[in-house]
Design a protein around this motif. Structure first.
Motif, PDB file in Angstrom:
ATOM      1  N   MET A 127     -30.610  28.197  82.139  1.00  0.00           N
ATOM      2  CA  MET A 127     -31.144  29.503  81.808  1.00  0.00           C
ATOM      3  C   MET A 127     -31.129  29.680  80.288  1.00  0.00           C
ATOM      4  N   LYS A 128     -32.237  30.120  79.740  1.00  0.00           N
ATOM      5  CA  LYS A 128     -32.328  30.329  78.304  1.00  0.00           C
ATOM      6  C   LYS A 128     -31.546  31.571  77.910  1.00  0.00           C
ATOM      7  N   ALA A 129     -31.064  31.601  76.647  1.00  0.00           N
ATOM      8  CA  ALA A 129     -30.263  32.726  76.162  1.00  0.00           C
ATOM      9  C   ALA A 129     -30.998  34.046  76.305  1.00  0.00           C
ATOM     10  N   GLN A 130     -32.316  34.066  76.014  1.00  0.00           N
ATOM     11  CA  GLN A 130     -33.067  35.323  76.099  1.00  0.00           C
ATOM     12  C   GLN A 130     -33.094  35.863  77.519  1.00  0.00           C
ATOM     13  N   GLU A 131     -32.989  34.987  78.509  1.00  0.00           N
ATOM     14  CA  GLU A 131     -33.033  35.415  79.901  1.00  0.00           C
ATOM     15  C   GLU A 131     -31.713  36.012  80.372  1.00  0.00           C
ATOM     16  N   THR A 132     -30.630  35.815  79.631  1.00  0.00           N
ATOM     17  CA  THR A 132     -29.346  36.386  80.009  1.00  0.00           C
ATOM     18  C   THR A 132     -29.136  37.755  79.374  1.00  0.00           C
ATOM     19  N   ARG A 133     -29.952  38.108  78.395  1.00  0.00           N
ATOM     20  CA  ARG A 133     -29.844  39.412  77.738  1.00  0.00           C
ATOM     21  C   ARG A 133     -30.640  40.441  78.528  1.00  0.00           C
ATOM     22  N   THR A 134     -30.176  41.666  78.463  1.00  0.00           N
ATOM     23  CA  THR A 134     -30.849  42.721  79.212  1.00  0.00           C
ATOM     24  C   THR A 134     -31.838  43.485  78.336  1.00  0.00           C
ATOM     25  N   GLU A 135     -32.713  44.202  79.010  1.00  0.00           N
ATOM     26  CA  GLU A 135     -33.649  45.073  78.296  1.00  0.00           C
ATOM     27  C   GLU A 135     -32.879  46.188  77.582  1.00  0.00           C
ATOM     28  N   ALA A 136     -31.794  46.651  78.182  1.00  0.00           N
ATOM     29  CA  ALA A 136     -30.974  47.702  77.554  1.00  0.00           C
ATOM     30  C   ALA A 136     -30.379  47.214  76.237  1.00  0.00           C
ATOM     31  N   GLU A 137     -29.965  45.948  76.189  1.00  0.00           N
ATOM     32  CA  GLU A 137     -29.440  45.387  74.941  1.00  0.00           C
ATOM     33  C   GLU A 137     -30.534  45.302  73.877  1.00  0.00           C
ATOM     34  N   LEU A 138     -31.729  44.925  74.292  1.00  0.00           N
ATOM     35  CA  LEU A 138     -32.857  44.883  73.361  1.00  0.00           C
ATOM     36  C   LEU A 138     -33.161  46.287  72.847  1.00  0.00           C
ATOM     37  N   LEU A 139     -33.129  47.257  73.724  1.00  0.00           N
ATOM     38  CA  LEU A 139     -33.352  48.644  73.321  1.00  0.00           C
ATOM     39  C   LEU A 139     -32.326  49.070  72.271  1.00  0.00           C
ATOM     40  N   ARG A 140     -31.064  48.754  72.491  1.00  0.00           N
ATOM     41  CA  ARG A 140     -30.025  49.106  71.508  1.00  0.00           C
ATOM     42  C   ARG A 140     -30.300  48.450  70.162  1.00  0.00           C
ATOM     43  N   GLN A 141     -30.691  47.182  70.173  1.00  0.00           N
ATOM     44  CA  GLN A 141     -30.958  46.463  68.939  1.00  0.00           C
ATOM     45  C   GLN A 141     -32.167  47.053  68.205  1.00  0.00           C
ATOM     46  N   VAL A 142     -33.247  47.300  68.915  1.00  0.00           N
ATOM     47  CA  VAL A 142     -34.460  47.857  68.306  1.00  0.00           C
ATOM     48  C   VAL A 142     -34.186  49.264  67.774  1.00  0.00           C
ATOM     49  N   THR A 143     -33.490  50.071  68.560  1.00  0.00           N
ATOM     50  CA  THR A 143     -33.168  51.436  68.145  1.00  0.00           C
ATOM     51  C   THR A 143     -32.310  51.435  66.887  1.00  0.00           C
ATOM     52  N   GLN A 144     -31.288  50.602  66.855  1.00  0.00           N
ATOM     53  CA  GLN A 144     -30.409  50.525  65.685  1.00  0.00           C
ATOM     54  C   GLN A 144     -31.195  50.074  64.449  1.00  0.00           C
ATOM     55  N   LEU A 145     -32.009  49.061  64.603  1.00  0.00           N
ATOM     56  CA  LEU A 145     -32.810  48.556  63.498  1.00  0.00           C
ATOM     57  C   LEU A 145     -33.765  49.633  62.984  1.00  0.00           C
ATOM     58  N   ARG A 148     -45.524  45.468  72.167  1.00  0.00           N
ATOM     59  CA  ARG A 148     -44.712  44.946  73.267  1.00  0.00           C
ATOM     60  C   ARG A 148     -43.748  43.937  72.661  1.00  0.00           C
ATOM     61  N   TRP A 149     -42.462  44.189  72.847  1.00  0.00           N
ATOM     62  CA  TRP A 149     -41.447  43.292  72.302  1.00  0.00           C
ATOM     63  C   TRP A 149     -40.523  42.807  73.409  1.00  0.00           C
ATOM     64  N   ASP A 150     -40.088  41.569  73.293  1.00  0.00           N
ATOM     65  CA  ASP A 150     -39.075  41.027  74.199  1.00  0.00           C
ATOM     66  C   ASP A 150     -38.126  40.177  73.366  1.00  0.00           C
ATOM     67  N   TRP A 151     -37.166  39.542  74.029  1.00  0.00           N
ATOM     68  CA  TRP A 151     -36.159  38.777  73.295  1.00  0.00           C
ATOM     69  C   TRP A 151     -36.743  37.594  72.532  1.00  0.00           C
ATOM     70  N   SER A 152     -37.948  37.169  72.867  1.00  0.00           N
ATOM     71  CA  SER A 152     -38.545  36.048  72.128  1.00  0.00           C
ATOM     72  C   SER A 152     -39.271  36.530  70.867  1.00  0.00           C
ATOM     73  N   THR A 153     -39.441  37.839  70.710  1.00  0.00           N
ATOM     74  CA  THR A 153     -40.083  38.386  69.515  1.00  0.00           C
ATOM     75  C   THR A 153     -39.127  38.224  68.342  1.00  0.00           C
ATOM     76  N   PRO A 154     -39.519  37.492  67.309  1.00  0.00           N
ATOM     77  CA  PRO A 154     -38.615  37.328  66.161  1.00  0.00           C
ATOM     78  C   PRO A 154     -38.281  38.682  65.526  1.00  0.00           C
ATOM     79  N   GLU A 191     -43.138  48.988  74.104  1.00  0.00           N
ATOM     80  CA  GLU A 191     -42.697  48.652  75.455  1.00  0.00           C
ATOM     81  C   GLU A 191     -41.798  47.436  75.325  1.00  0.00           C
ATOM     82  N   LEU A 192     -40.620  47.518  75.883  1.00  0.00           N
ATOM     83  CA  LEU A 192     -39.651  46.425  75.799  1.00  0.00           C
ATOM     84  C   LEU A 192     -39.564  45.698  77.130  1.00  0.00           C
ATOM     85  N   LYS A 193     -39.523  44.385  77.043  1.00  0.00           N
ATOM     86  CA  LYS A 193     -39.370  43.544  78.226  1.00  0.00           C
ATOM     87  C   LYS A 193     -38.282  42.522  77.938  1.00  0.00           C
TER      88      LYS A 193
END
Length: 103
Positions: free
Chosen positions: A1-19, A86-92, A57-59
């Motif tokens: 399983m790739k690292a991006q697949e173990t992260r949640t959308e909620a974690e991405l939301l926190r990161q994007v919101t903080q940034l 549209r952003w996901d964990w693979s978006t730099p 939209e976060l995925k």
């Protein structure tokens, strides 16, 4: 399983919101979506100095597709000239920063 697949959308939301907040954006996210219109983007951000509103939209992964209601919002927002992403964990992270600093 790739690292991006173990992260949640909620974690991405926190990161994007903080940034975004660090870059001067006011960020809104509906926390209890079951009481909101289906399909509305995950992130609604306003930057007064840049005179911009961004919808995102976060995925979790690039494979995760937009649902029908999300497609309707995407099309409507783009049709009126809104900025939608549209952003996901693979978006730099550098790409997200570049978008948020665009103007």
């Amino acid at each position: 399983m790739k690292a991006q697949e173990t992260r949640t959308e909620a974690e991405l939301l926190r990161q994007v919101t903080q940034l975004a907040r660090q870059l001067g954006w006011i960020v809104y996210h509906t926390h209890r979506s079951q009481f909101s219109a289906a399909g509305f983007p995950d992130v609604h951000a306003i930057h007064v100095g840049q005179r911009r509103i961004v919808y995102a939209e976060l995925k979790r992964t690039p494979k995760d597709r937009l649902g029908p209601d999300q497609e309707v919002y995407r099309a409507a927002l783009l049709a009126v000239g809104a900025e939608w992403h549209r952003w996901d964990w693979s978006t730099p992270i550098e790409d997200i920063v570049r978008i948020l600093r665009a103007r």
